[in-house]
Design a protein around this motif. Structure first.
Motif, short mmCIF file in Angstrom:
data_model
loop_
_atom_site.label_atom_id
_atom_site.label_comp_id
_atom_site.label_asym_id
_atom_site.label_seq_id
_atom_site.Cartn_x
_atom_site.Cartn_y
_atom_site.Cartn_z
N SER A 132 0.82 -1.21 0.00
CA SER A 132 0.00 0.00 0.00
C SER A 132 0.85 1.26 0.00
O SER A 132 1.99 1.26 0.47
CB SER A 132 -0.94 0.01 1.21
N ALA A 157 -3.10 1.78 -8.70
CA ALA A 157 -4.09 0.70 -8.68
C ALA A 157 -3.88 -0.27 -9.84
O ALA A 157 -3.98 -1.49 -9.68
CB ALA A 157 -5.50 1.28 -8.70
N VAL A 162 -2.38 -0.77 -3.32
CA VAL A 162 -3.53 -0.25 -2.59
C VAL A 162 -3.27 1.21 -2.25
O VAL A 162 -2.21 1.55 -1.71
CB VAL A 162 -3.76 -1.05 -1.30
N ALA A 179 -8.33 5.44 -7.66
CA ALA A 179 -8.16 4.00 -7.45
C ALA A 179 -9.44 3.25 -7.78
O ALA A 179 -9.41 2.20 -8.44
CB ALA A 179 -7.75 3.74 -6.01
N GLY A 184 -9.41 -0.62 -8.77
CA GLY A 184 -8.41 -1.05 -7.81
C GLY A 184 -8.88 -0.96 -6.38
O GLY A 184 -10.05 -0.75 -6.09
N THR A 186 -8.64 0.55 -2.43
CA THR A 186 -8.33 1.78 -1.69
C THR A 186 -8.84 1.64 -0.27
O THR A 186 -9.82 0.94 0.01
CB THR A 186 -8.95 3.01 -2.37
#
Length: 395
Positions: A132, A157, A162, A179, A184, A186
């Motif tokens: 992340s 993403a 993350v 994102a 993706g 988030t």
């Protein structure tokens, strides 16, 4: 010692919970996020003993009588069973340190480590946190800032990262949307109860994050944000991620608090440059004058925070025909005047080589269309007389 291994993660209510979990939930009502004195109590005496003494036992060390009375008053209003029931109804679970879903990097916060996290969403917080990046910045961002936040988050993403932010207006919201728009993952880290979206204007966005990603917070259901809670929330964003990217920030921006927390924790601190005249980029530029790394796109972020071999592409301008020449031919070409014909010996002196070598190179350059004969002299062709980056002709 703090019996972390006894901590549970579910929110099923009532007698199904162990005393350790109930006491942790109880303490989230009593001790403010980031309170290092409270964190030291938990480390030295354990959750159960701290909860017992706050409920009515002997005062714990390190606080005034006035503050101890305030903690006792909070304890009298705390109802951990009710908090867990409210959480269950909202689809929220409580994750304790030592539990399977707990992100171990939060332990780097030491005594400022959260007592636990309330988590809304289906994914595993621990697994997502491993890969992340935080993207934070100004609430009142410019169009440029919003564009960069969306673009960065979308690119991250798409590369399987993350995106973590604070759910606020401006850069935070743009990062979350970027994102989500890329399909993706988030995570929104809130400074209030995760069942009570804040700001209200982001109610739909936070609901979408909870559906597609995760909404996380330290505070129990129904709790409101305060200025201090926003600031302390930022340490969780910094600790949870491999690095913090600041897109826009004035000198007093809260996002700089996140960046400085990341620096203290040994995480990557990253800045996106803006116009030198923009007050909203002044804080970022100050970071970049220090230890922060400058980036312009997601590939450069991943090169910093990612694994070995995740390199950004090499940046270069367009390849020009003259770039393909040998160094010797380029020196001769550079010695040909731009506005008139010149003899081979004059060109040889400019290129610092022999007349014979110069003539050989000139015939090579003529075949490639760079020069042409004018009687006994040589002159650049029209295609060679082009402005270069400083506005002057090559000759």
């Amino acid at each position: 010692m703090d019996a972390d291994t006894d901590a549970g993660t579910g929110c099923e209510g009532g007698g199904e919970f162990g005393g350790e979990l109930l006491d942790r939930v109880f303490l989230t009502r009593v001790i403010e996020p980031g309170d290092e004195v409270g964190g030291r109590w938990v480390r030295e005496f354990g959750v159960r003993e701290v909860a017992r003494r706050v409920r009515g036992g002997r005062a714990l060390p390190g606080v005034s009588d006035r503050r101890w009375s305030g903690l006792r008053a909070r304890a009298g209003r705390a109802e951990p069973e009710r908090d867990l029931a409210l959480a269950r109804a909202a689809g929220v679970r409580f994750v304790s340190p030592g539990a399977g879903e707990w992100p171990g990097q939060l332990d780097d916060l030491g005594d400022a480590r959260p007592l636990g996290l309330w988590v809304r969403g289906r994914a595993s917080l621990r697994m997502w946190a491993l890969r992340s990046v935080a993207v934070v910045g100004a609430r009142a961002c410019t169009e440029y800032g919003a564009h960069m936040a969306v673009t960065l988050a979308c690119g991250l993403a798409e590369r399987g990262w993350v995106v973590v932010s604070g759910g606020a207006y401006g850069v935070d919201g743009a990062a979350h949307r970027g994102a989500l728009g890329a399909g993706g993952a988030t995570v929104a880290v809130l400074a209030c109860g995760v069942d009570k979206p804040y700001p209200r204007g982001h109610t739909q966005l936070i609901a979408r994050i909870a559906e597609q990603g995760l909404v996380v917070g330290e505070l129990p259901p129904g709790e409101h944000p305060t200025p201090s809670r926003f600031i302390l929330r930022n340490r969780v964003i910094a600790a949870l991620t491999r690095g913090t990217v600041v897109v826009e920030a004035a000198y007093r921006s809260g996002s700089l608090v996140t960046a400085r927390a990341a620096q203290r924790l040994g995480r990557h601190t990253i800045g996106v440059p803006g116009p030198a005249t923009s007050a909203l980029s002044a804080g970022v530029h100050e970071l970049l004058r220090g230890d922060a790394e400058l980036v312009t796109d997601a590939a450069e972020v991943v090169e910093l925070v990612g694994d070995m071999g995740e390199l950004a592409p090499v940046r270069r301008g367009p390849v020009l025909p003259r770039d393909l020449l040998t160094p010797a031919a380029r020196r001769v070409l550079a010695a040909v005047p731009g506005r008139r014909a010149a003899q081979a010996d004059e060109i040889a002196r400019g290129a610092q080589t022999t007349p014979d070598d110069t003539i050989a190179r000139l015939y090579e350059l003529r075949a490639l269309g760079f020069v042409e004969r004018h009687g006994d002299g040589w002159k650049l062709t029209r295609q060679s007389v082009t402005p270069v980056r400083d506005g002057r002709s090559p000759g």
